[in-house]
Design an enzyme around this catalytic site. Structure first.
Site, PDB file in Angstrom:
ATOM      1  N   LYS A   1     -14.097  -5.319 -48.665  1.00 28.40           N
ATOM      2  CA  LYS A   1     -13.628  -4.938 -49.974  1.00 28.40           C
ATOM      3  C   LYS A   1     -14.074  -3.610 -50.342  1.00 28.40           C
ATOM      4  CE  LYS A   1     -10.344  -7.777 -50.482  1.00 28.40           C
ATOM      5  NZ  LYS A   1      -9.071  -7.664 -50.563  1.00 28.40           N
TER       6      LYS A   1
ATOM      7  N   SER B   1     -12.978  -8.078 -54.792  1.00 32.47           N
ATOM      8  CA  SER B   1     -13.752  -9.442 -54.791  1.00 32.47           C
ATOM      9  C   SER B   1     -15.058  -9.476 -55.425  1.00 32.47           C
ATOM     10  CB  SER B   1     -13.648  -9.958 -53.392  1.00 32.47           C
ATOM     11  OG  SER B   1     -14.406 -11.249 -53.528  1.00 32.47           O
TER      12      SER B   1
ATOM     13  N   TYR C   1     -16.285 -10.014 -45.277  1.00 32.79           N
ATOM     14  CA  TYR C   1     -15.273  -9.987 -46.107  1.00 32.79           C
ATOM     15  C   TYR C   1     -15.566  -8.737 -47.409  1.00 32.79           C
ATOM     16  CZ  TYR C   1     -12.225 -11.331 -50.094  1.00 32.79           C
ATOM     17  OH  TYR C   1     -11.414 -11.375 -51.449  1.00 32.79           O
TER      18      TYR C   1
END
Ligand code: UDP
Length: 334
Positions: A146, A118, A142
């Site tokens: 990743k 991402s 998040y």
């Protein structure tokens, strides 16, 4: 040419990847716990195994039973705001379960992994457009999870030879031009489907999260990429890994241009012919002001080139999906 295991293949982006892989003549196994995904989103030619990608026993069976040579790892939690409220869920789903998958792949002799990463790994970028050379500096759990998995891929590549491509998506949007598959989340948080949903279903106006960012109109700027172009990038990455043209690397997948939240609202109004209801709201924690990709590396090394680059067209495919499927896949109570 062994089978491709797609974790999260019943999800929004995963279901588009599965279609493309089948079109390429690949054998596709989908591993999905259907917590976010939909049975009906899995194309007929693929085998659906219902379960958790962190379930070592199940994974052992899938990898032993089928000749899986490649994994496309999509299964993950993917909401910035939720990751700040519940980091434990993100470390578990995105790191712990990802590592179980990676290690299962190593033990089973899988050739390599295409990983769904991402733009969130960059945090607030120092320079725009963002190249892969920019340091990872996530501003939310998040993005942290990743980059943690990307780094594990790097070390596994070095020690065990497992090849990989980390595809750093910018903002996935749109729906399959056939009208057959699209976006259907239990709790929709994304801008475009929220705006379209507000037009279709009425209800509360859509909040504009912050109008005091350092951008021309004060709202956040994002790089919206059509989901079929993201899907195509996975096919290209697999081909590049398989042929040995690349054996490891991270690739940004964007669309070359950024649009502010206000510009997206205006585009939705133009495409649908109706003004979506919106309301001012405070900034959403963890949102960087501007995320726009340079996809030059993916263009050069993978042959990536978006086929549906115009925001109007992206919104139009999403609009068709939402209009024709007001209940989404119709498999859950709303
Ligand atoms: N956004 C917004 N209102 C919403 C949902 C999103 O203003 O109801 C903004 C959000 O702050 C971000 C952009 O729209 O700047 C895109 O957000 P989205 O959740 O679609 O994707 P993300 O960038 O988080 O992956």
């Amino acid at each position: 040419m062994g089978a491709v295991l797609v974790t999260g293949g019943a999800g929004y982006i995963g279901s588009h990847i599965v279609r493309r892989l089948l079109e390429e003549g690949r054998d596709v196994i989908v591993l999905d716990d259907l917590s976010e995904g939909h049975r009906a989103a899995v194309a007929d030619g693929a085998t659906l195994v219902e379960g958790d990608c962190g379930d070592e026993r199940l994974l052992g069976e899938v990898l032993a039973g089928e000749r899986v040579s490649w994994i496309v790892h999509m299964a993950a939690s993917s909401l910035v705001g939720e990751s700040i409220e519940d980091p434990a869920k993100y470390y578990d789903n995105n790191v712990a379960k990802g590592l179980a998958l990676l290690d299962g792949a190593r033990r089973a002799g899988v050739a390599g992994i295409v990983f769904s990463s991402s733009a969130a790994v960059y945090g607030d970028p120092a320079d725009l457009p963002i190249t892969e050379e920019q340091p990872a500096a996530p501003t939310n759990p998040y993005g942290e999870t990743k980059i943690a998995f990307e780094r594990a891929l790097g070390w596994y590549r070095r020690a065990y030879g497992t090849r990989y491509a980390s595809l750093r998506y910018f903002n996935a949007a749109g729906a399959h031009p056939s009208g057959g598959i699209g976006e259907d989340h239990a709790r929709e948080t994304h801008l475009i489907p929220r705006l379209l949903g507000a037009l279709l279903r009425g209800g509360a106006p859509v909040p504009i999260f912050g109008e005091d960012y350092p951008t021309a109109d004060g709202t956040c700027i994002r790089d919206y990429v059509h989901v079929v172009d993201l899907a195509e990038a996975h096919v290209l990455a697999l081909a590049a890994l398989e042929s040995g043209r690349i054996d490891a690397g991270a690739f940004n997948l964007g669309n070359g241009e950024g649009f502010s939240v206000r510009e997206v609202v205006d585009t939705v109004a133009r495409v649908t012919g109706s003004q979506p209801p919106t309301t001012r709201a405070p900034r959403r924690p963890g949102d960087p002001a501007i995320l726009v990709a340079s996809s030059a590396r993916a263009a050069k090394r993978l042959g990536y080139r978006p086929s549906i680059p115009r925001l109007e067209d992206i919104v139009a495919t999403a609009w068709r999906w939402h209009r024709e499927h007001p209940e989404g896949y119709g498999d859950r109570a709303r």
